[in-house]
Design a protein around this motif. Structure first.
Motif, PDB file in Angstrom:
ATOM      1  N   SER A 145       0.809  -1.207   0.000  1.00 46.38           N
ATOM      2  CA  SER A 145       0.000   0.000   0.000  1.00 46.38           C
ATOM      3  C   SER A 145       0.849   1.268   0.000  1.00 46.38           C
ATOM      4  O   SER A 145       0.348   2.353  -0.232  1.00 46.38           O
ATOM      5  N   CYS A 170      -5.197  -4.707  -4.980  1.00 45.14           N
ATOM      6  CA  CYS A 170      -5.548  -3.321  -4.695  1.00 45.14           C
ATOM      7  C   CYS A 170      -7.054  -3.248  -4.504  1.00 45.14           C
ATOM      8  O   CYS A 170      -7.777  -4.207  -4.771  1.00 45.14           O
ATOM      9  N   ARG A 171      -7.509  -2.093  -4.064  1.00 44.78           N
ATOM     10  CA  ARG A 171      -8.945  -1.865  -3.875  1.00 44.78           C
ATOM     11  C   ARG A 171      -9.470  -0.945  -4.978  1.00 44.78           C
ATOM     12  O   ARG A 171      -8.705  -0.227  -5.621  1.00 44.78           O
ATOM     13  N   LEU A 196     -10.967  -7.771  -6.676  1.00 47.42           N
ATOM     14  CA  LEU A 196     -11.229  -6.427  -7.173  1.00 47.42           C
ATOM     15  C   LEU A 196     -12.498  -6.404  -8.023  1.00 47.42           C
ATOM     16  O   LEU A 196     -13.320  -5.474  -7.914  1.00 47.42           O
ATOM     17  N   GLU A 241     -15.555  -6.508  -5.882  1.00 48.20           N
ATOM     18  CA  GLU A 241     -15.810  -5.207  -5.267  1.00 48.20           C
ATOM     19  C   GLU A 241     -16.419  -4.247  -6.290  1.00 48.20           C
ATOM     20  O   GLU A 241     -17.384  -3.513  -5.984  1.00 48.20           O
TER      21      GLU A 241
END
Length: 255
Positions: free
Chosen positions: A3, A73-74, A178, A181
Motif C-alpha cells: 500500500s 488493490c482496492r 477487485l 468489489e
C-alpha cells in the motif's frame, strides 16, 4: 499488498515514436486490461490510433513494470489513481476502454469522469446484476482455475512454468477480489455518454445473450457488437481491425 508503493498506475501506450504526441493531444483514451494482465496486452488494438489521441494504460500492482509489487488493490485506489494521475493532466474529452475486469473498472471510472467521459467501450463483461461465473464459484481457487483454463487466453508455456504460474495465480486471485468489489452496486452505474459493447459468441465466461442489458448503463446510445470467438475474441487477428475501428468511432468527438 504494498500500500506504500509510489509507482505510477498509468503509463503511455504510444511508444517512443509518439514522443511529444501528448502535447498535441485532442482526445484521451484510458485502457483497462483484463484480469492478470497489464495494459500492453491490448496494445495491438490501440497502436494504430491517430497521433492526436493520448493513450494511457492502467498498470495494477504485479503487472509489467510493476511486476515486483505484490498483486492486489482496492477499487478506491484505482479511482484515486485517476484523480491523482489523469485528472491533473490537461483536461481532454476522454474515452474509457476495458475488457473483462477492465470493463467494470472502465465504467466505474467513466462515472468518476462525469461530462469529461465522452464514450465508453466495454468488452467481455456482463451488465448490471448478471451472474458472473468467476464470482459464483465456491472458492477463489475455483475462480482462478476457471480464468486460467477455460478463458482461452492462457498460453501453454505459462502452465508449464511454476514461477510464472504462481505469480499469475496470485494476480488473478487479487483481480477476482477487485472485480467482486467493482460489481457491488454496479447495476446503479449509469453514464451520460455513448456505450459500445463487445462480446464473443463462444465466450465461456460471458454469455453473449445478456449483453443488450448494457443499455441500462447509459442515458445515451448503446451499440452491441457480437464477434465469433471466445473470451479473447478482440485480440484474434481476424477481429483486431474491426475492434480498433470501433475505438476510432468512439474517439470521434467535437473539438
Amino acid at each position: 499488498m504494498n500500500s506504500l508503493s509510489t509507482a505510477s498506475w498509468w503509463t503511455s501506450l504510444r511508444g517512443r515514436a509518439a514522443t511529444g504526441v501528448a502535447d498535441a493531444a485532442r482526445v484521451r483514451l484510458l485502457v483497462f486490461p483484463h484480469s492478470g494482465a497489464g495494459p500492453n496486452t491490448l496494445l495491438p488494438l490501440v497502436e494504430g490510433l491517430p497521433a492526436y489521441v493520448e493513450v494511457l494504460g492502467l498498470s495494477l500492482p504485479g503487472r509489467e513494470r510493476r511486476f515486483g509489487e505484490t498483486p492486489g488493490c482496492r477499487l478506491d485506489q484505482v479511482l484515486d489513481s485517476v484523480s491523482d494521475e489523469v485528472l491533473v493532466r490537461d483536461p481532454l474529452p476522454t474515452v474509457v476502454f476495458g475488457h473483462s475486469l477492465g470493463a467494470l473498472l472502465a465504467t466505474r471510472v467513466g462515472g468518476l469522469l462525469g461530462p469529461q467521459c465522452r464514450a465508453a467501450v466495454v468488452s467481455g463483461q456482463m451488465p448490471g446484476r448478471s451472474r458472473r461465473p468467476a464470482h459464483a464459484t465456491t472458492t477463489d481457487e475455483d475462480a482462478v482455475r476457471l480464468l486460467l483454463l477455460e478463458s482461452g487466453g492462457t498460453p501453454a508455456w505459462l502452465l508449464q512454468d511454476p514461477v510464472m504460474l504462481e505469480h499469475i495465480t496470485c494476480a488473478l486471485r487479487a483481480d477476482i477480489a477487485l472485480s467482486r468489489e467493482a460489481a457491488v452496486g454496479f447495476e446503479d452505474v449509469r453514464l451520460d455518454a455513448p456505450l459500445y459493447v463487445l462480446g464473443g459468441t463462444s465466450d465461456p465466461l460471458v454469455p453473449h445473450e445478456p449483453l443488450d442489458g448494457w443499455a441500462s448503463h447509459t442515458t445515451g446510445e448503446c451499440r452491441v457488437r457480437r464477434f465469433d470467438g471466445d473470451h479473447f475474441f478482440l485480440l484474434a487477428q481476424e477481429h483486431r481491425f474491426e475492434v480498433a475501428d470501433i475505438l476510432r468511432q468512439a474517439l470521434v468527438v467535437e473539438f
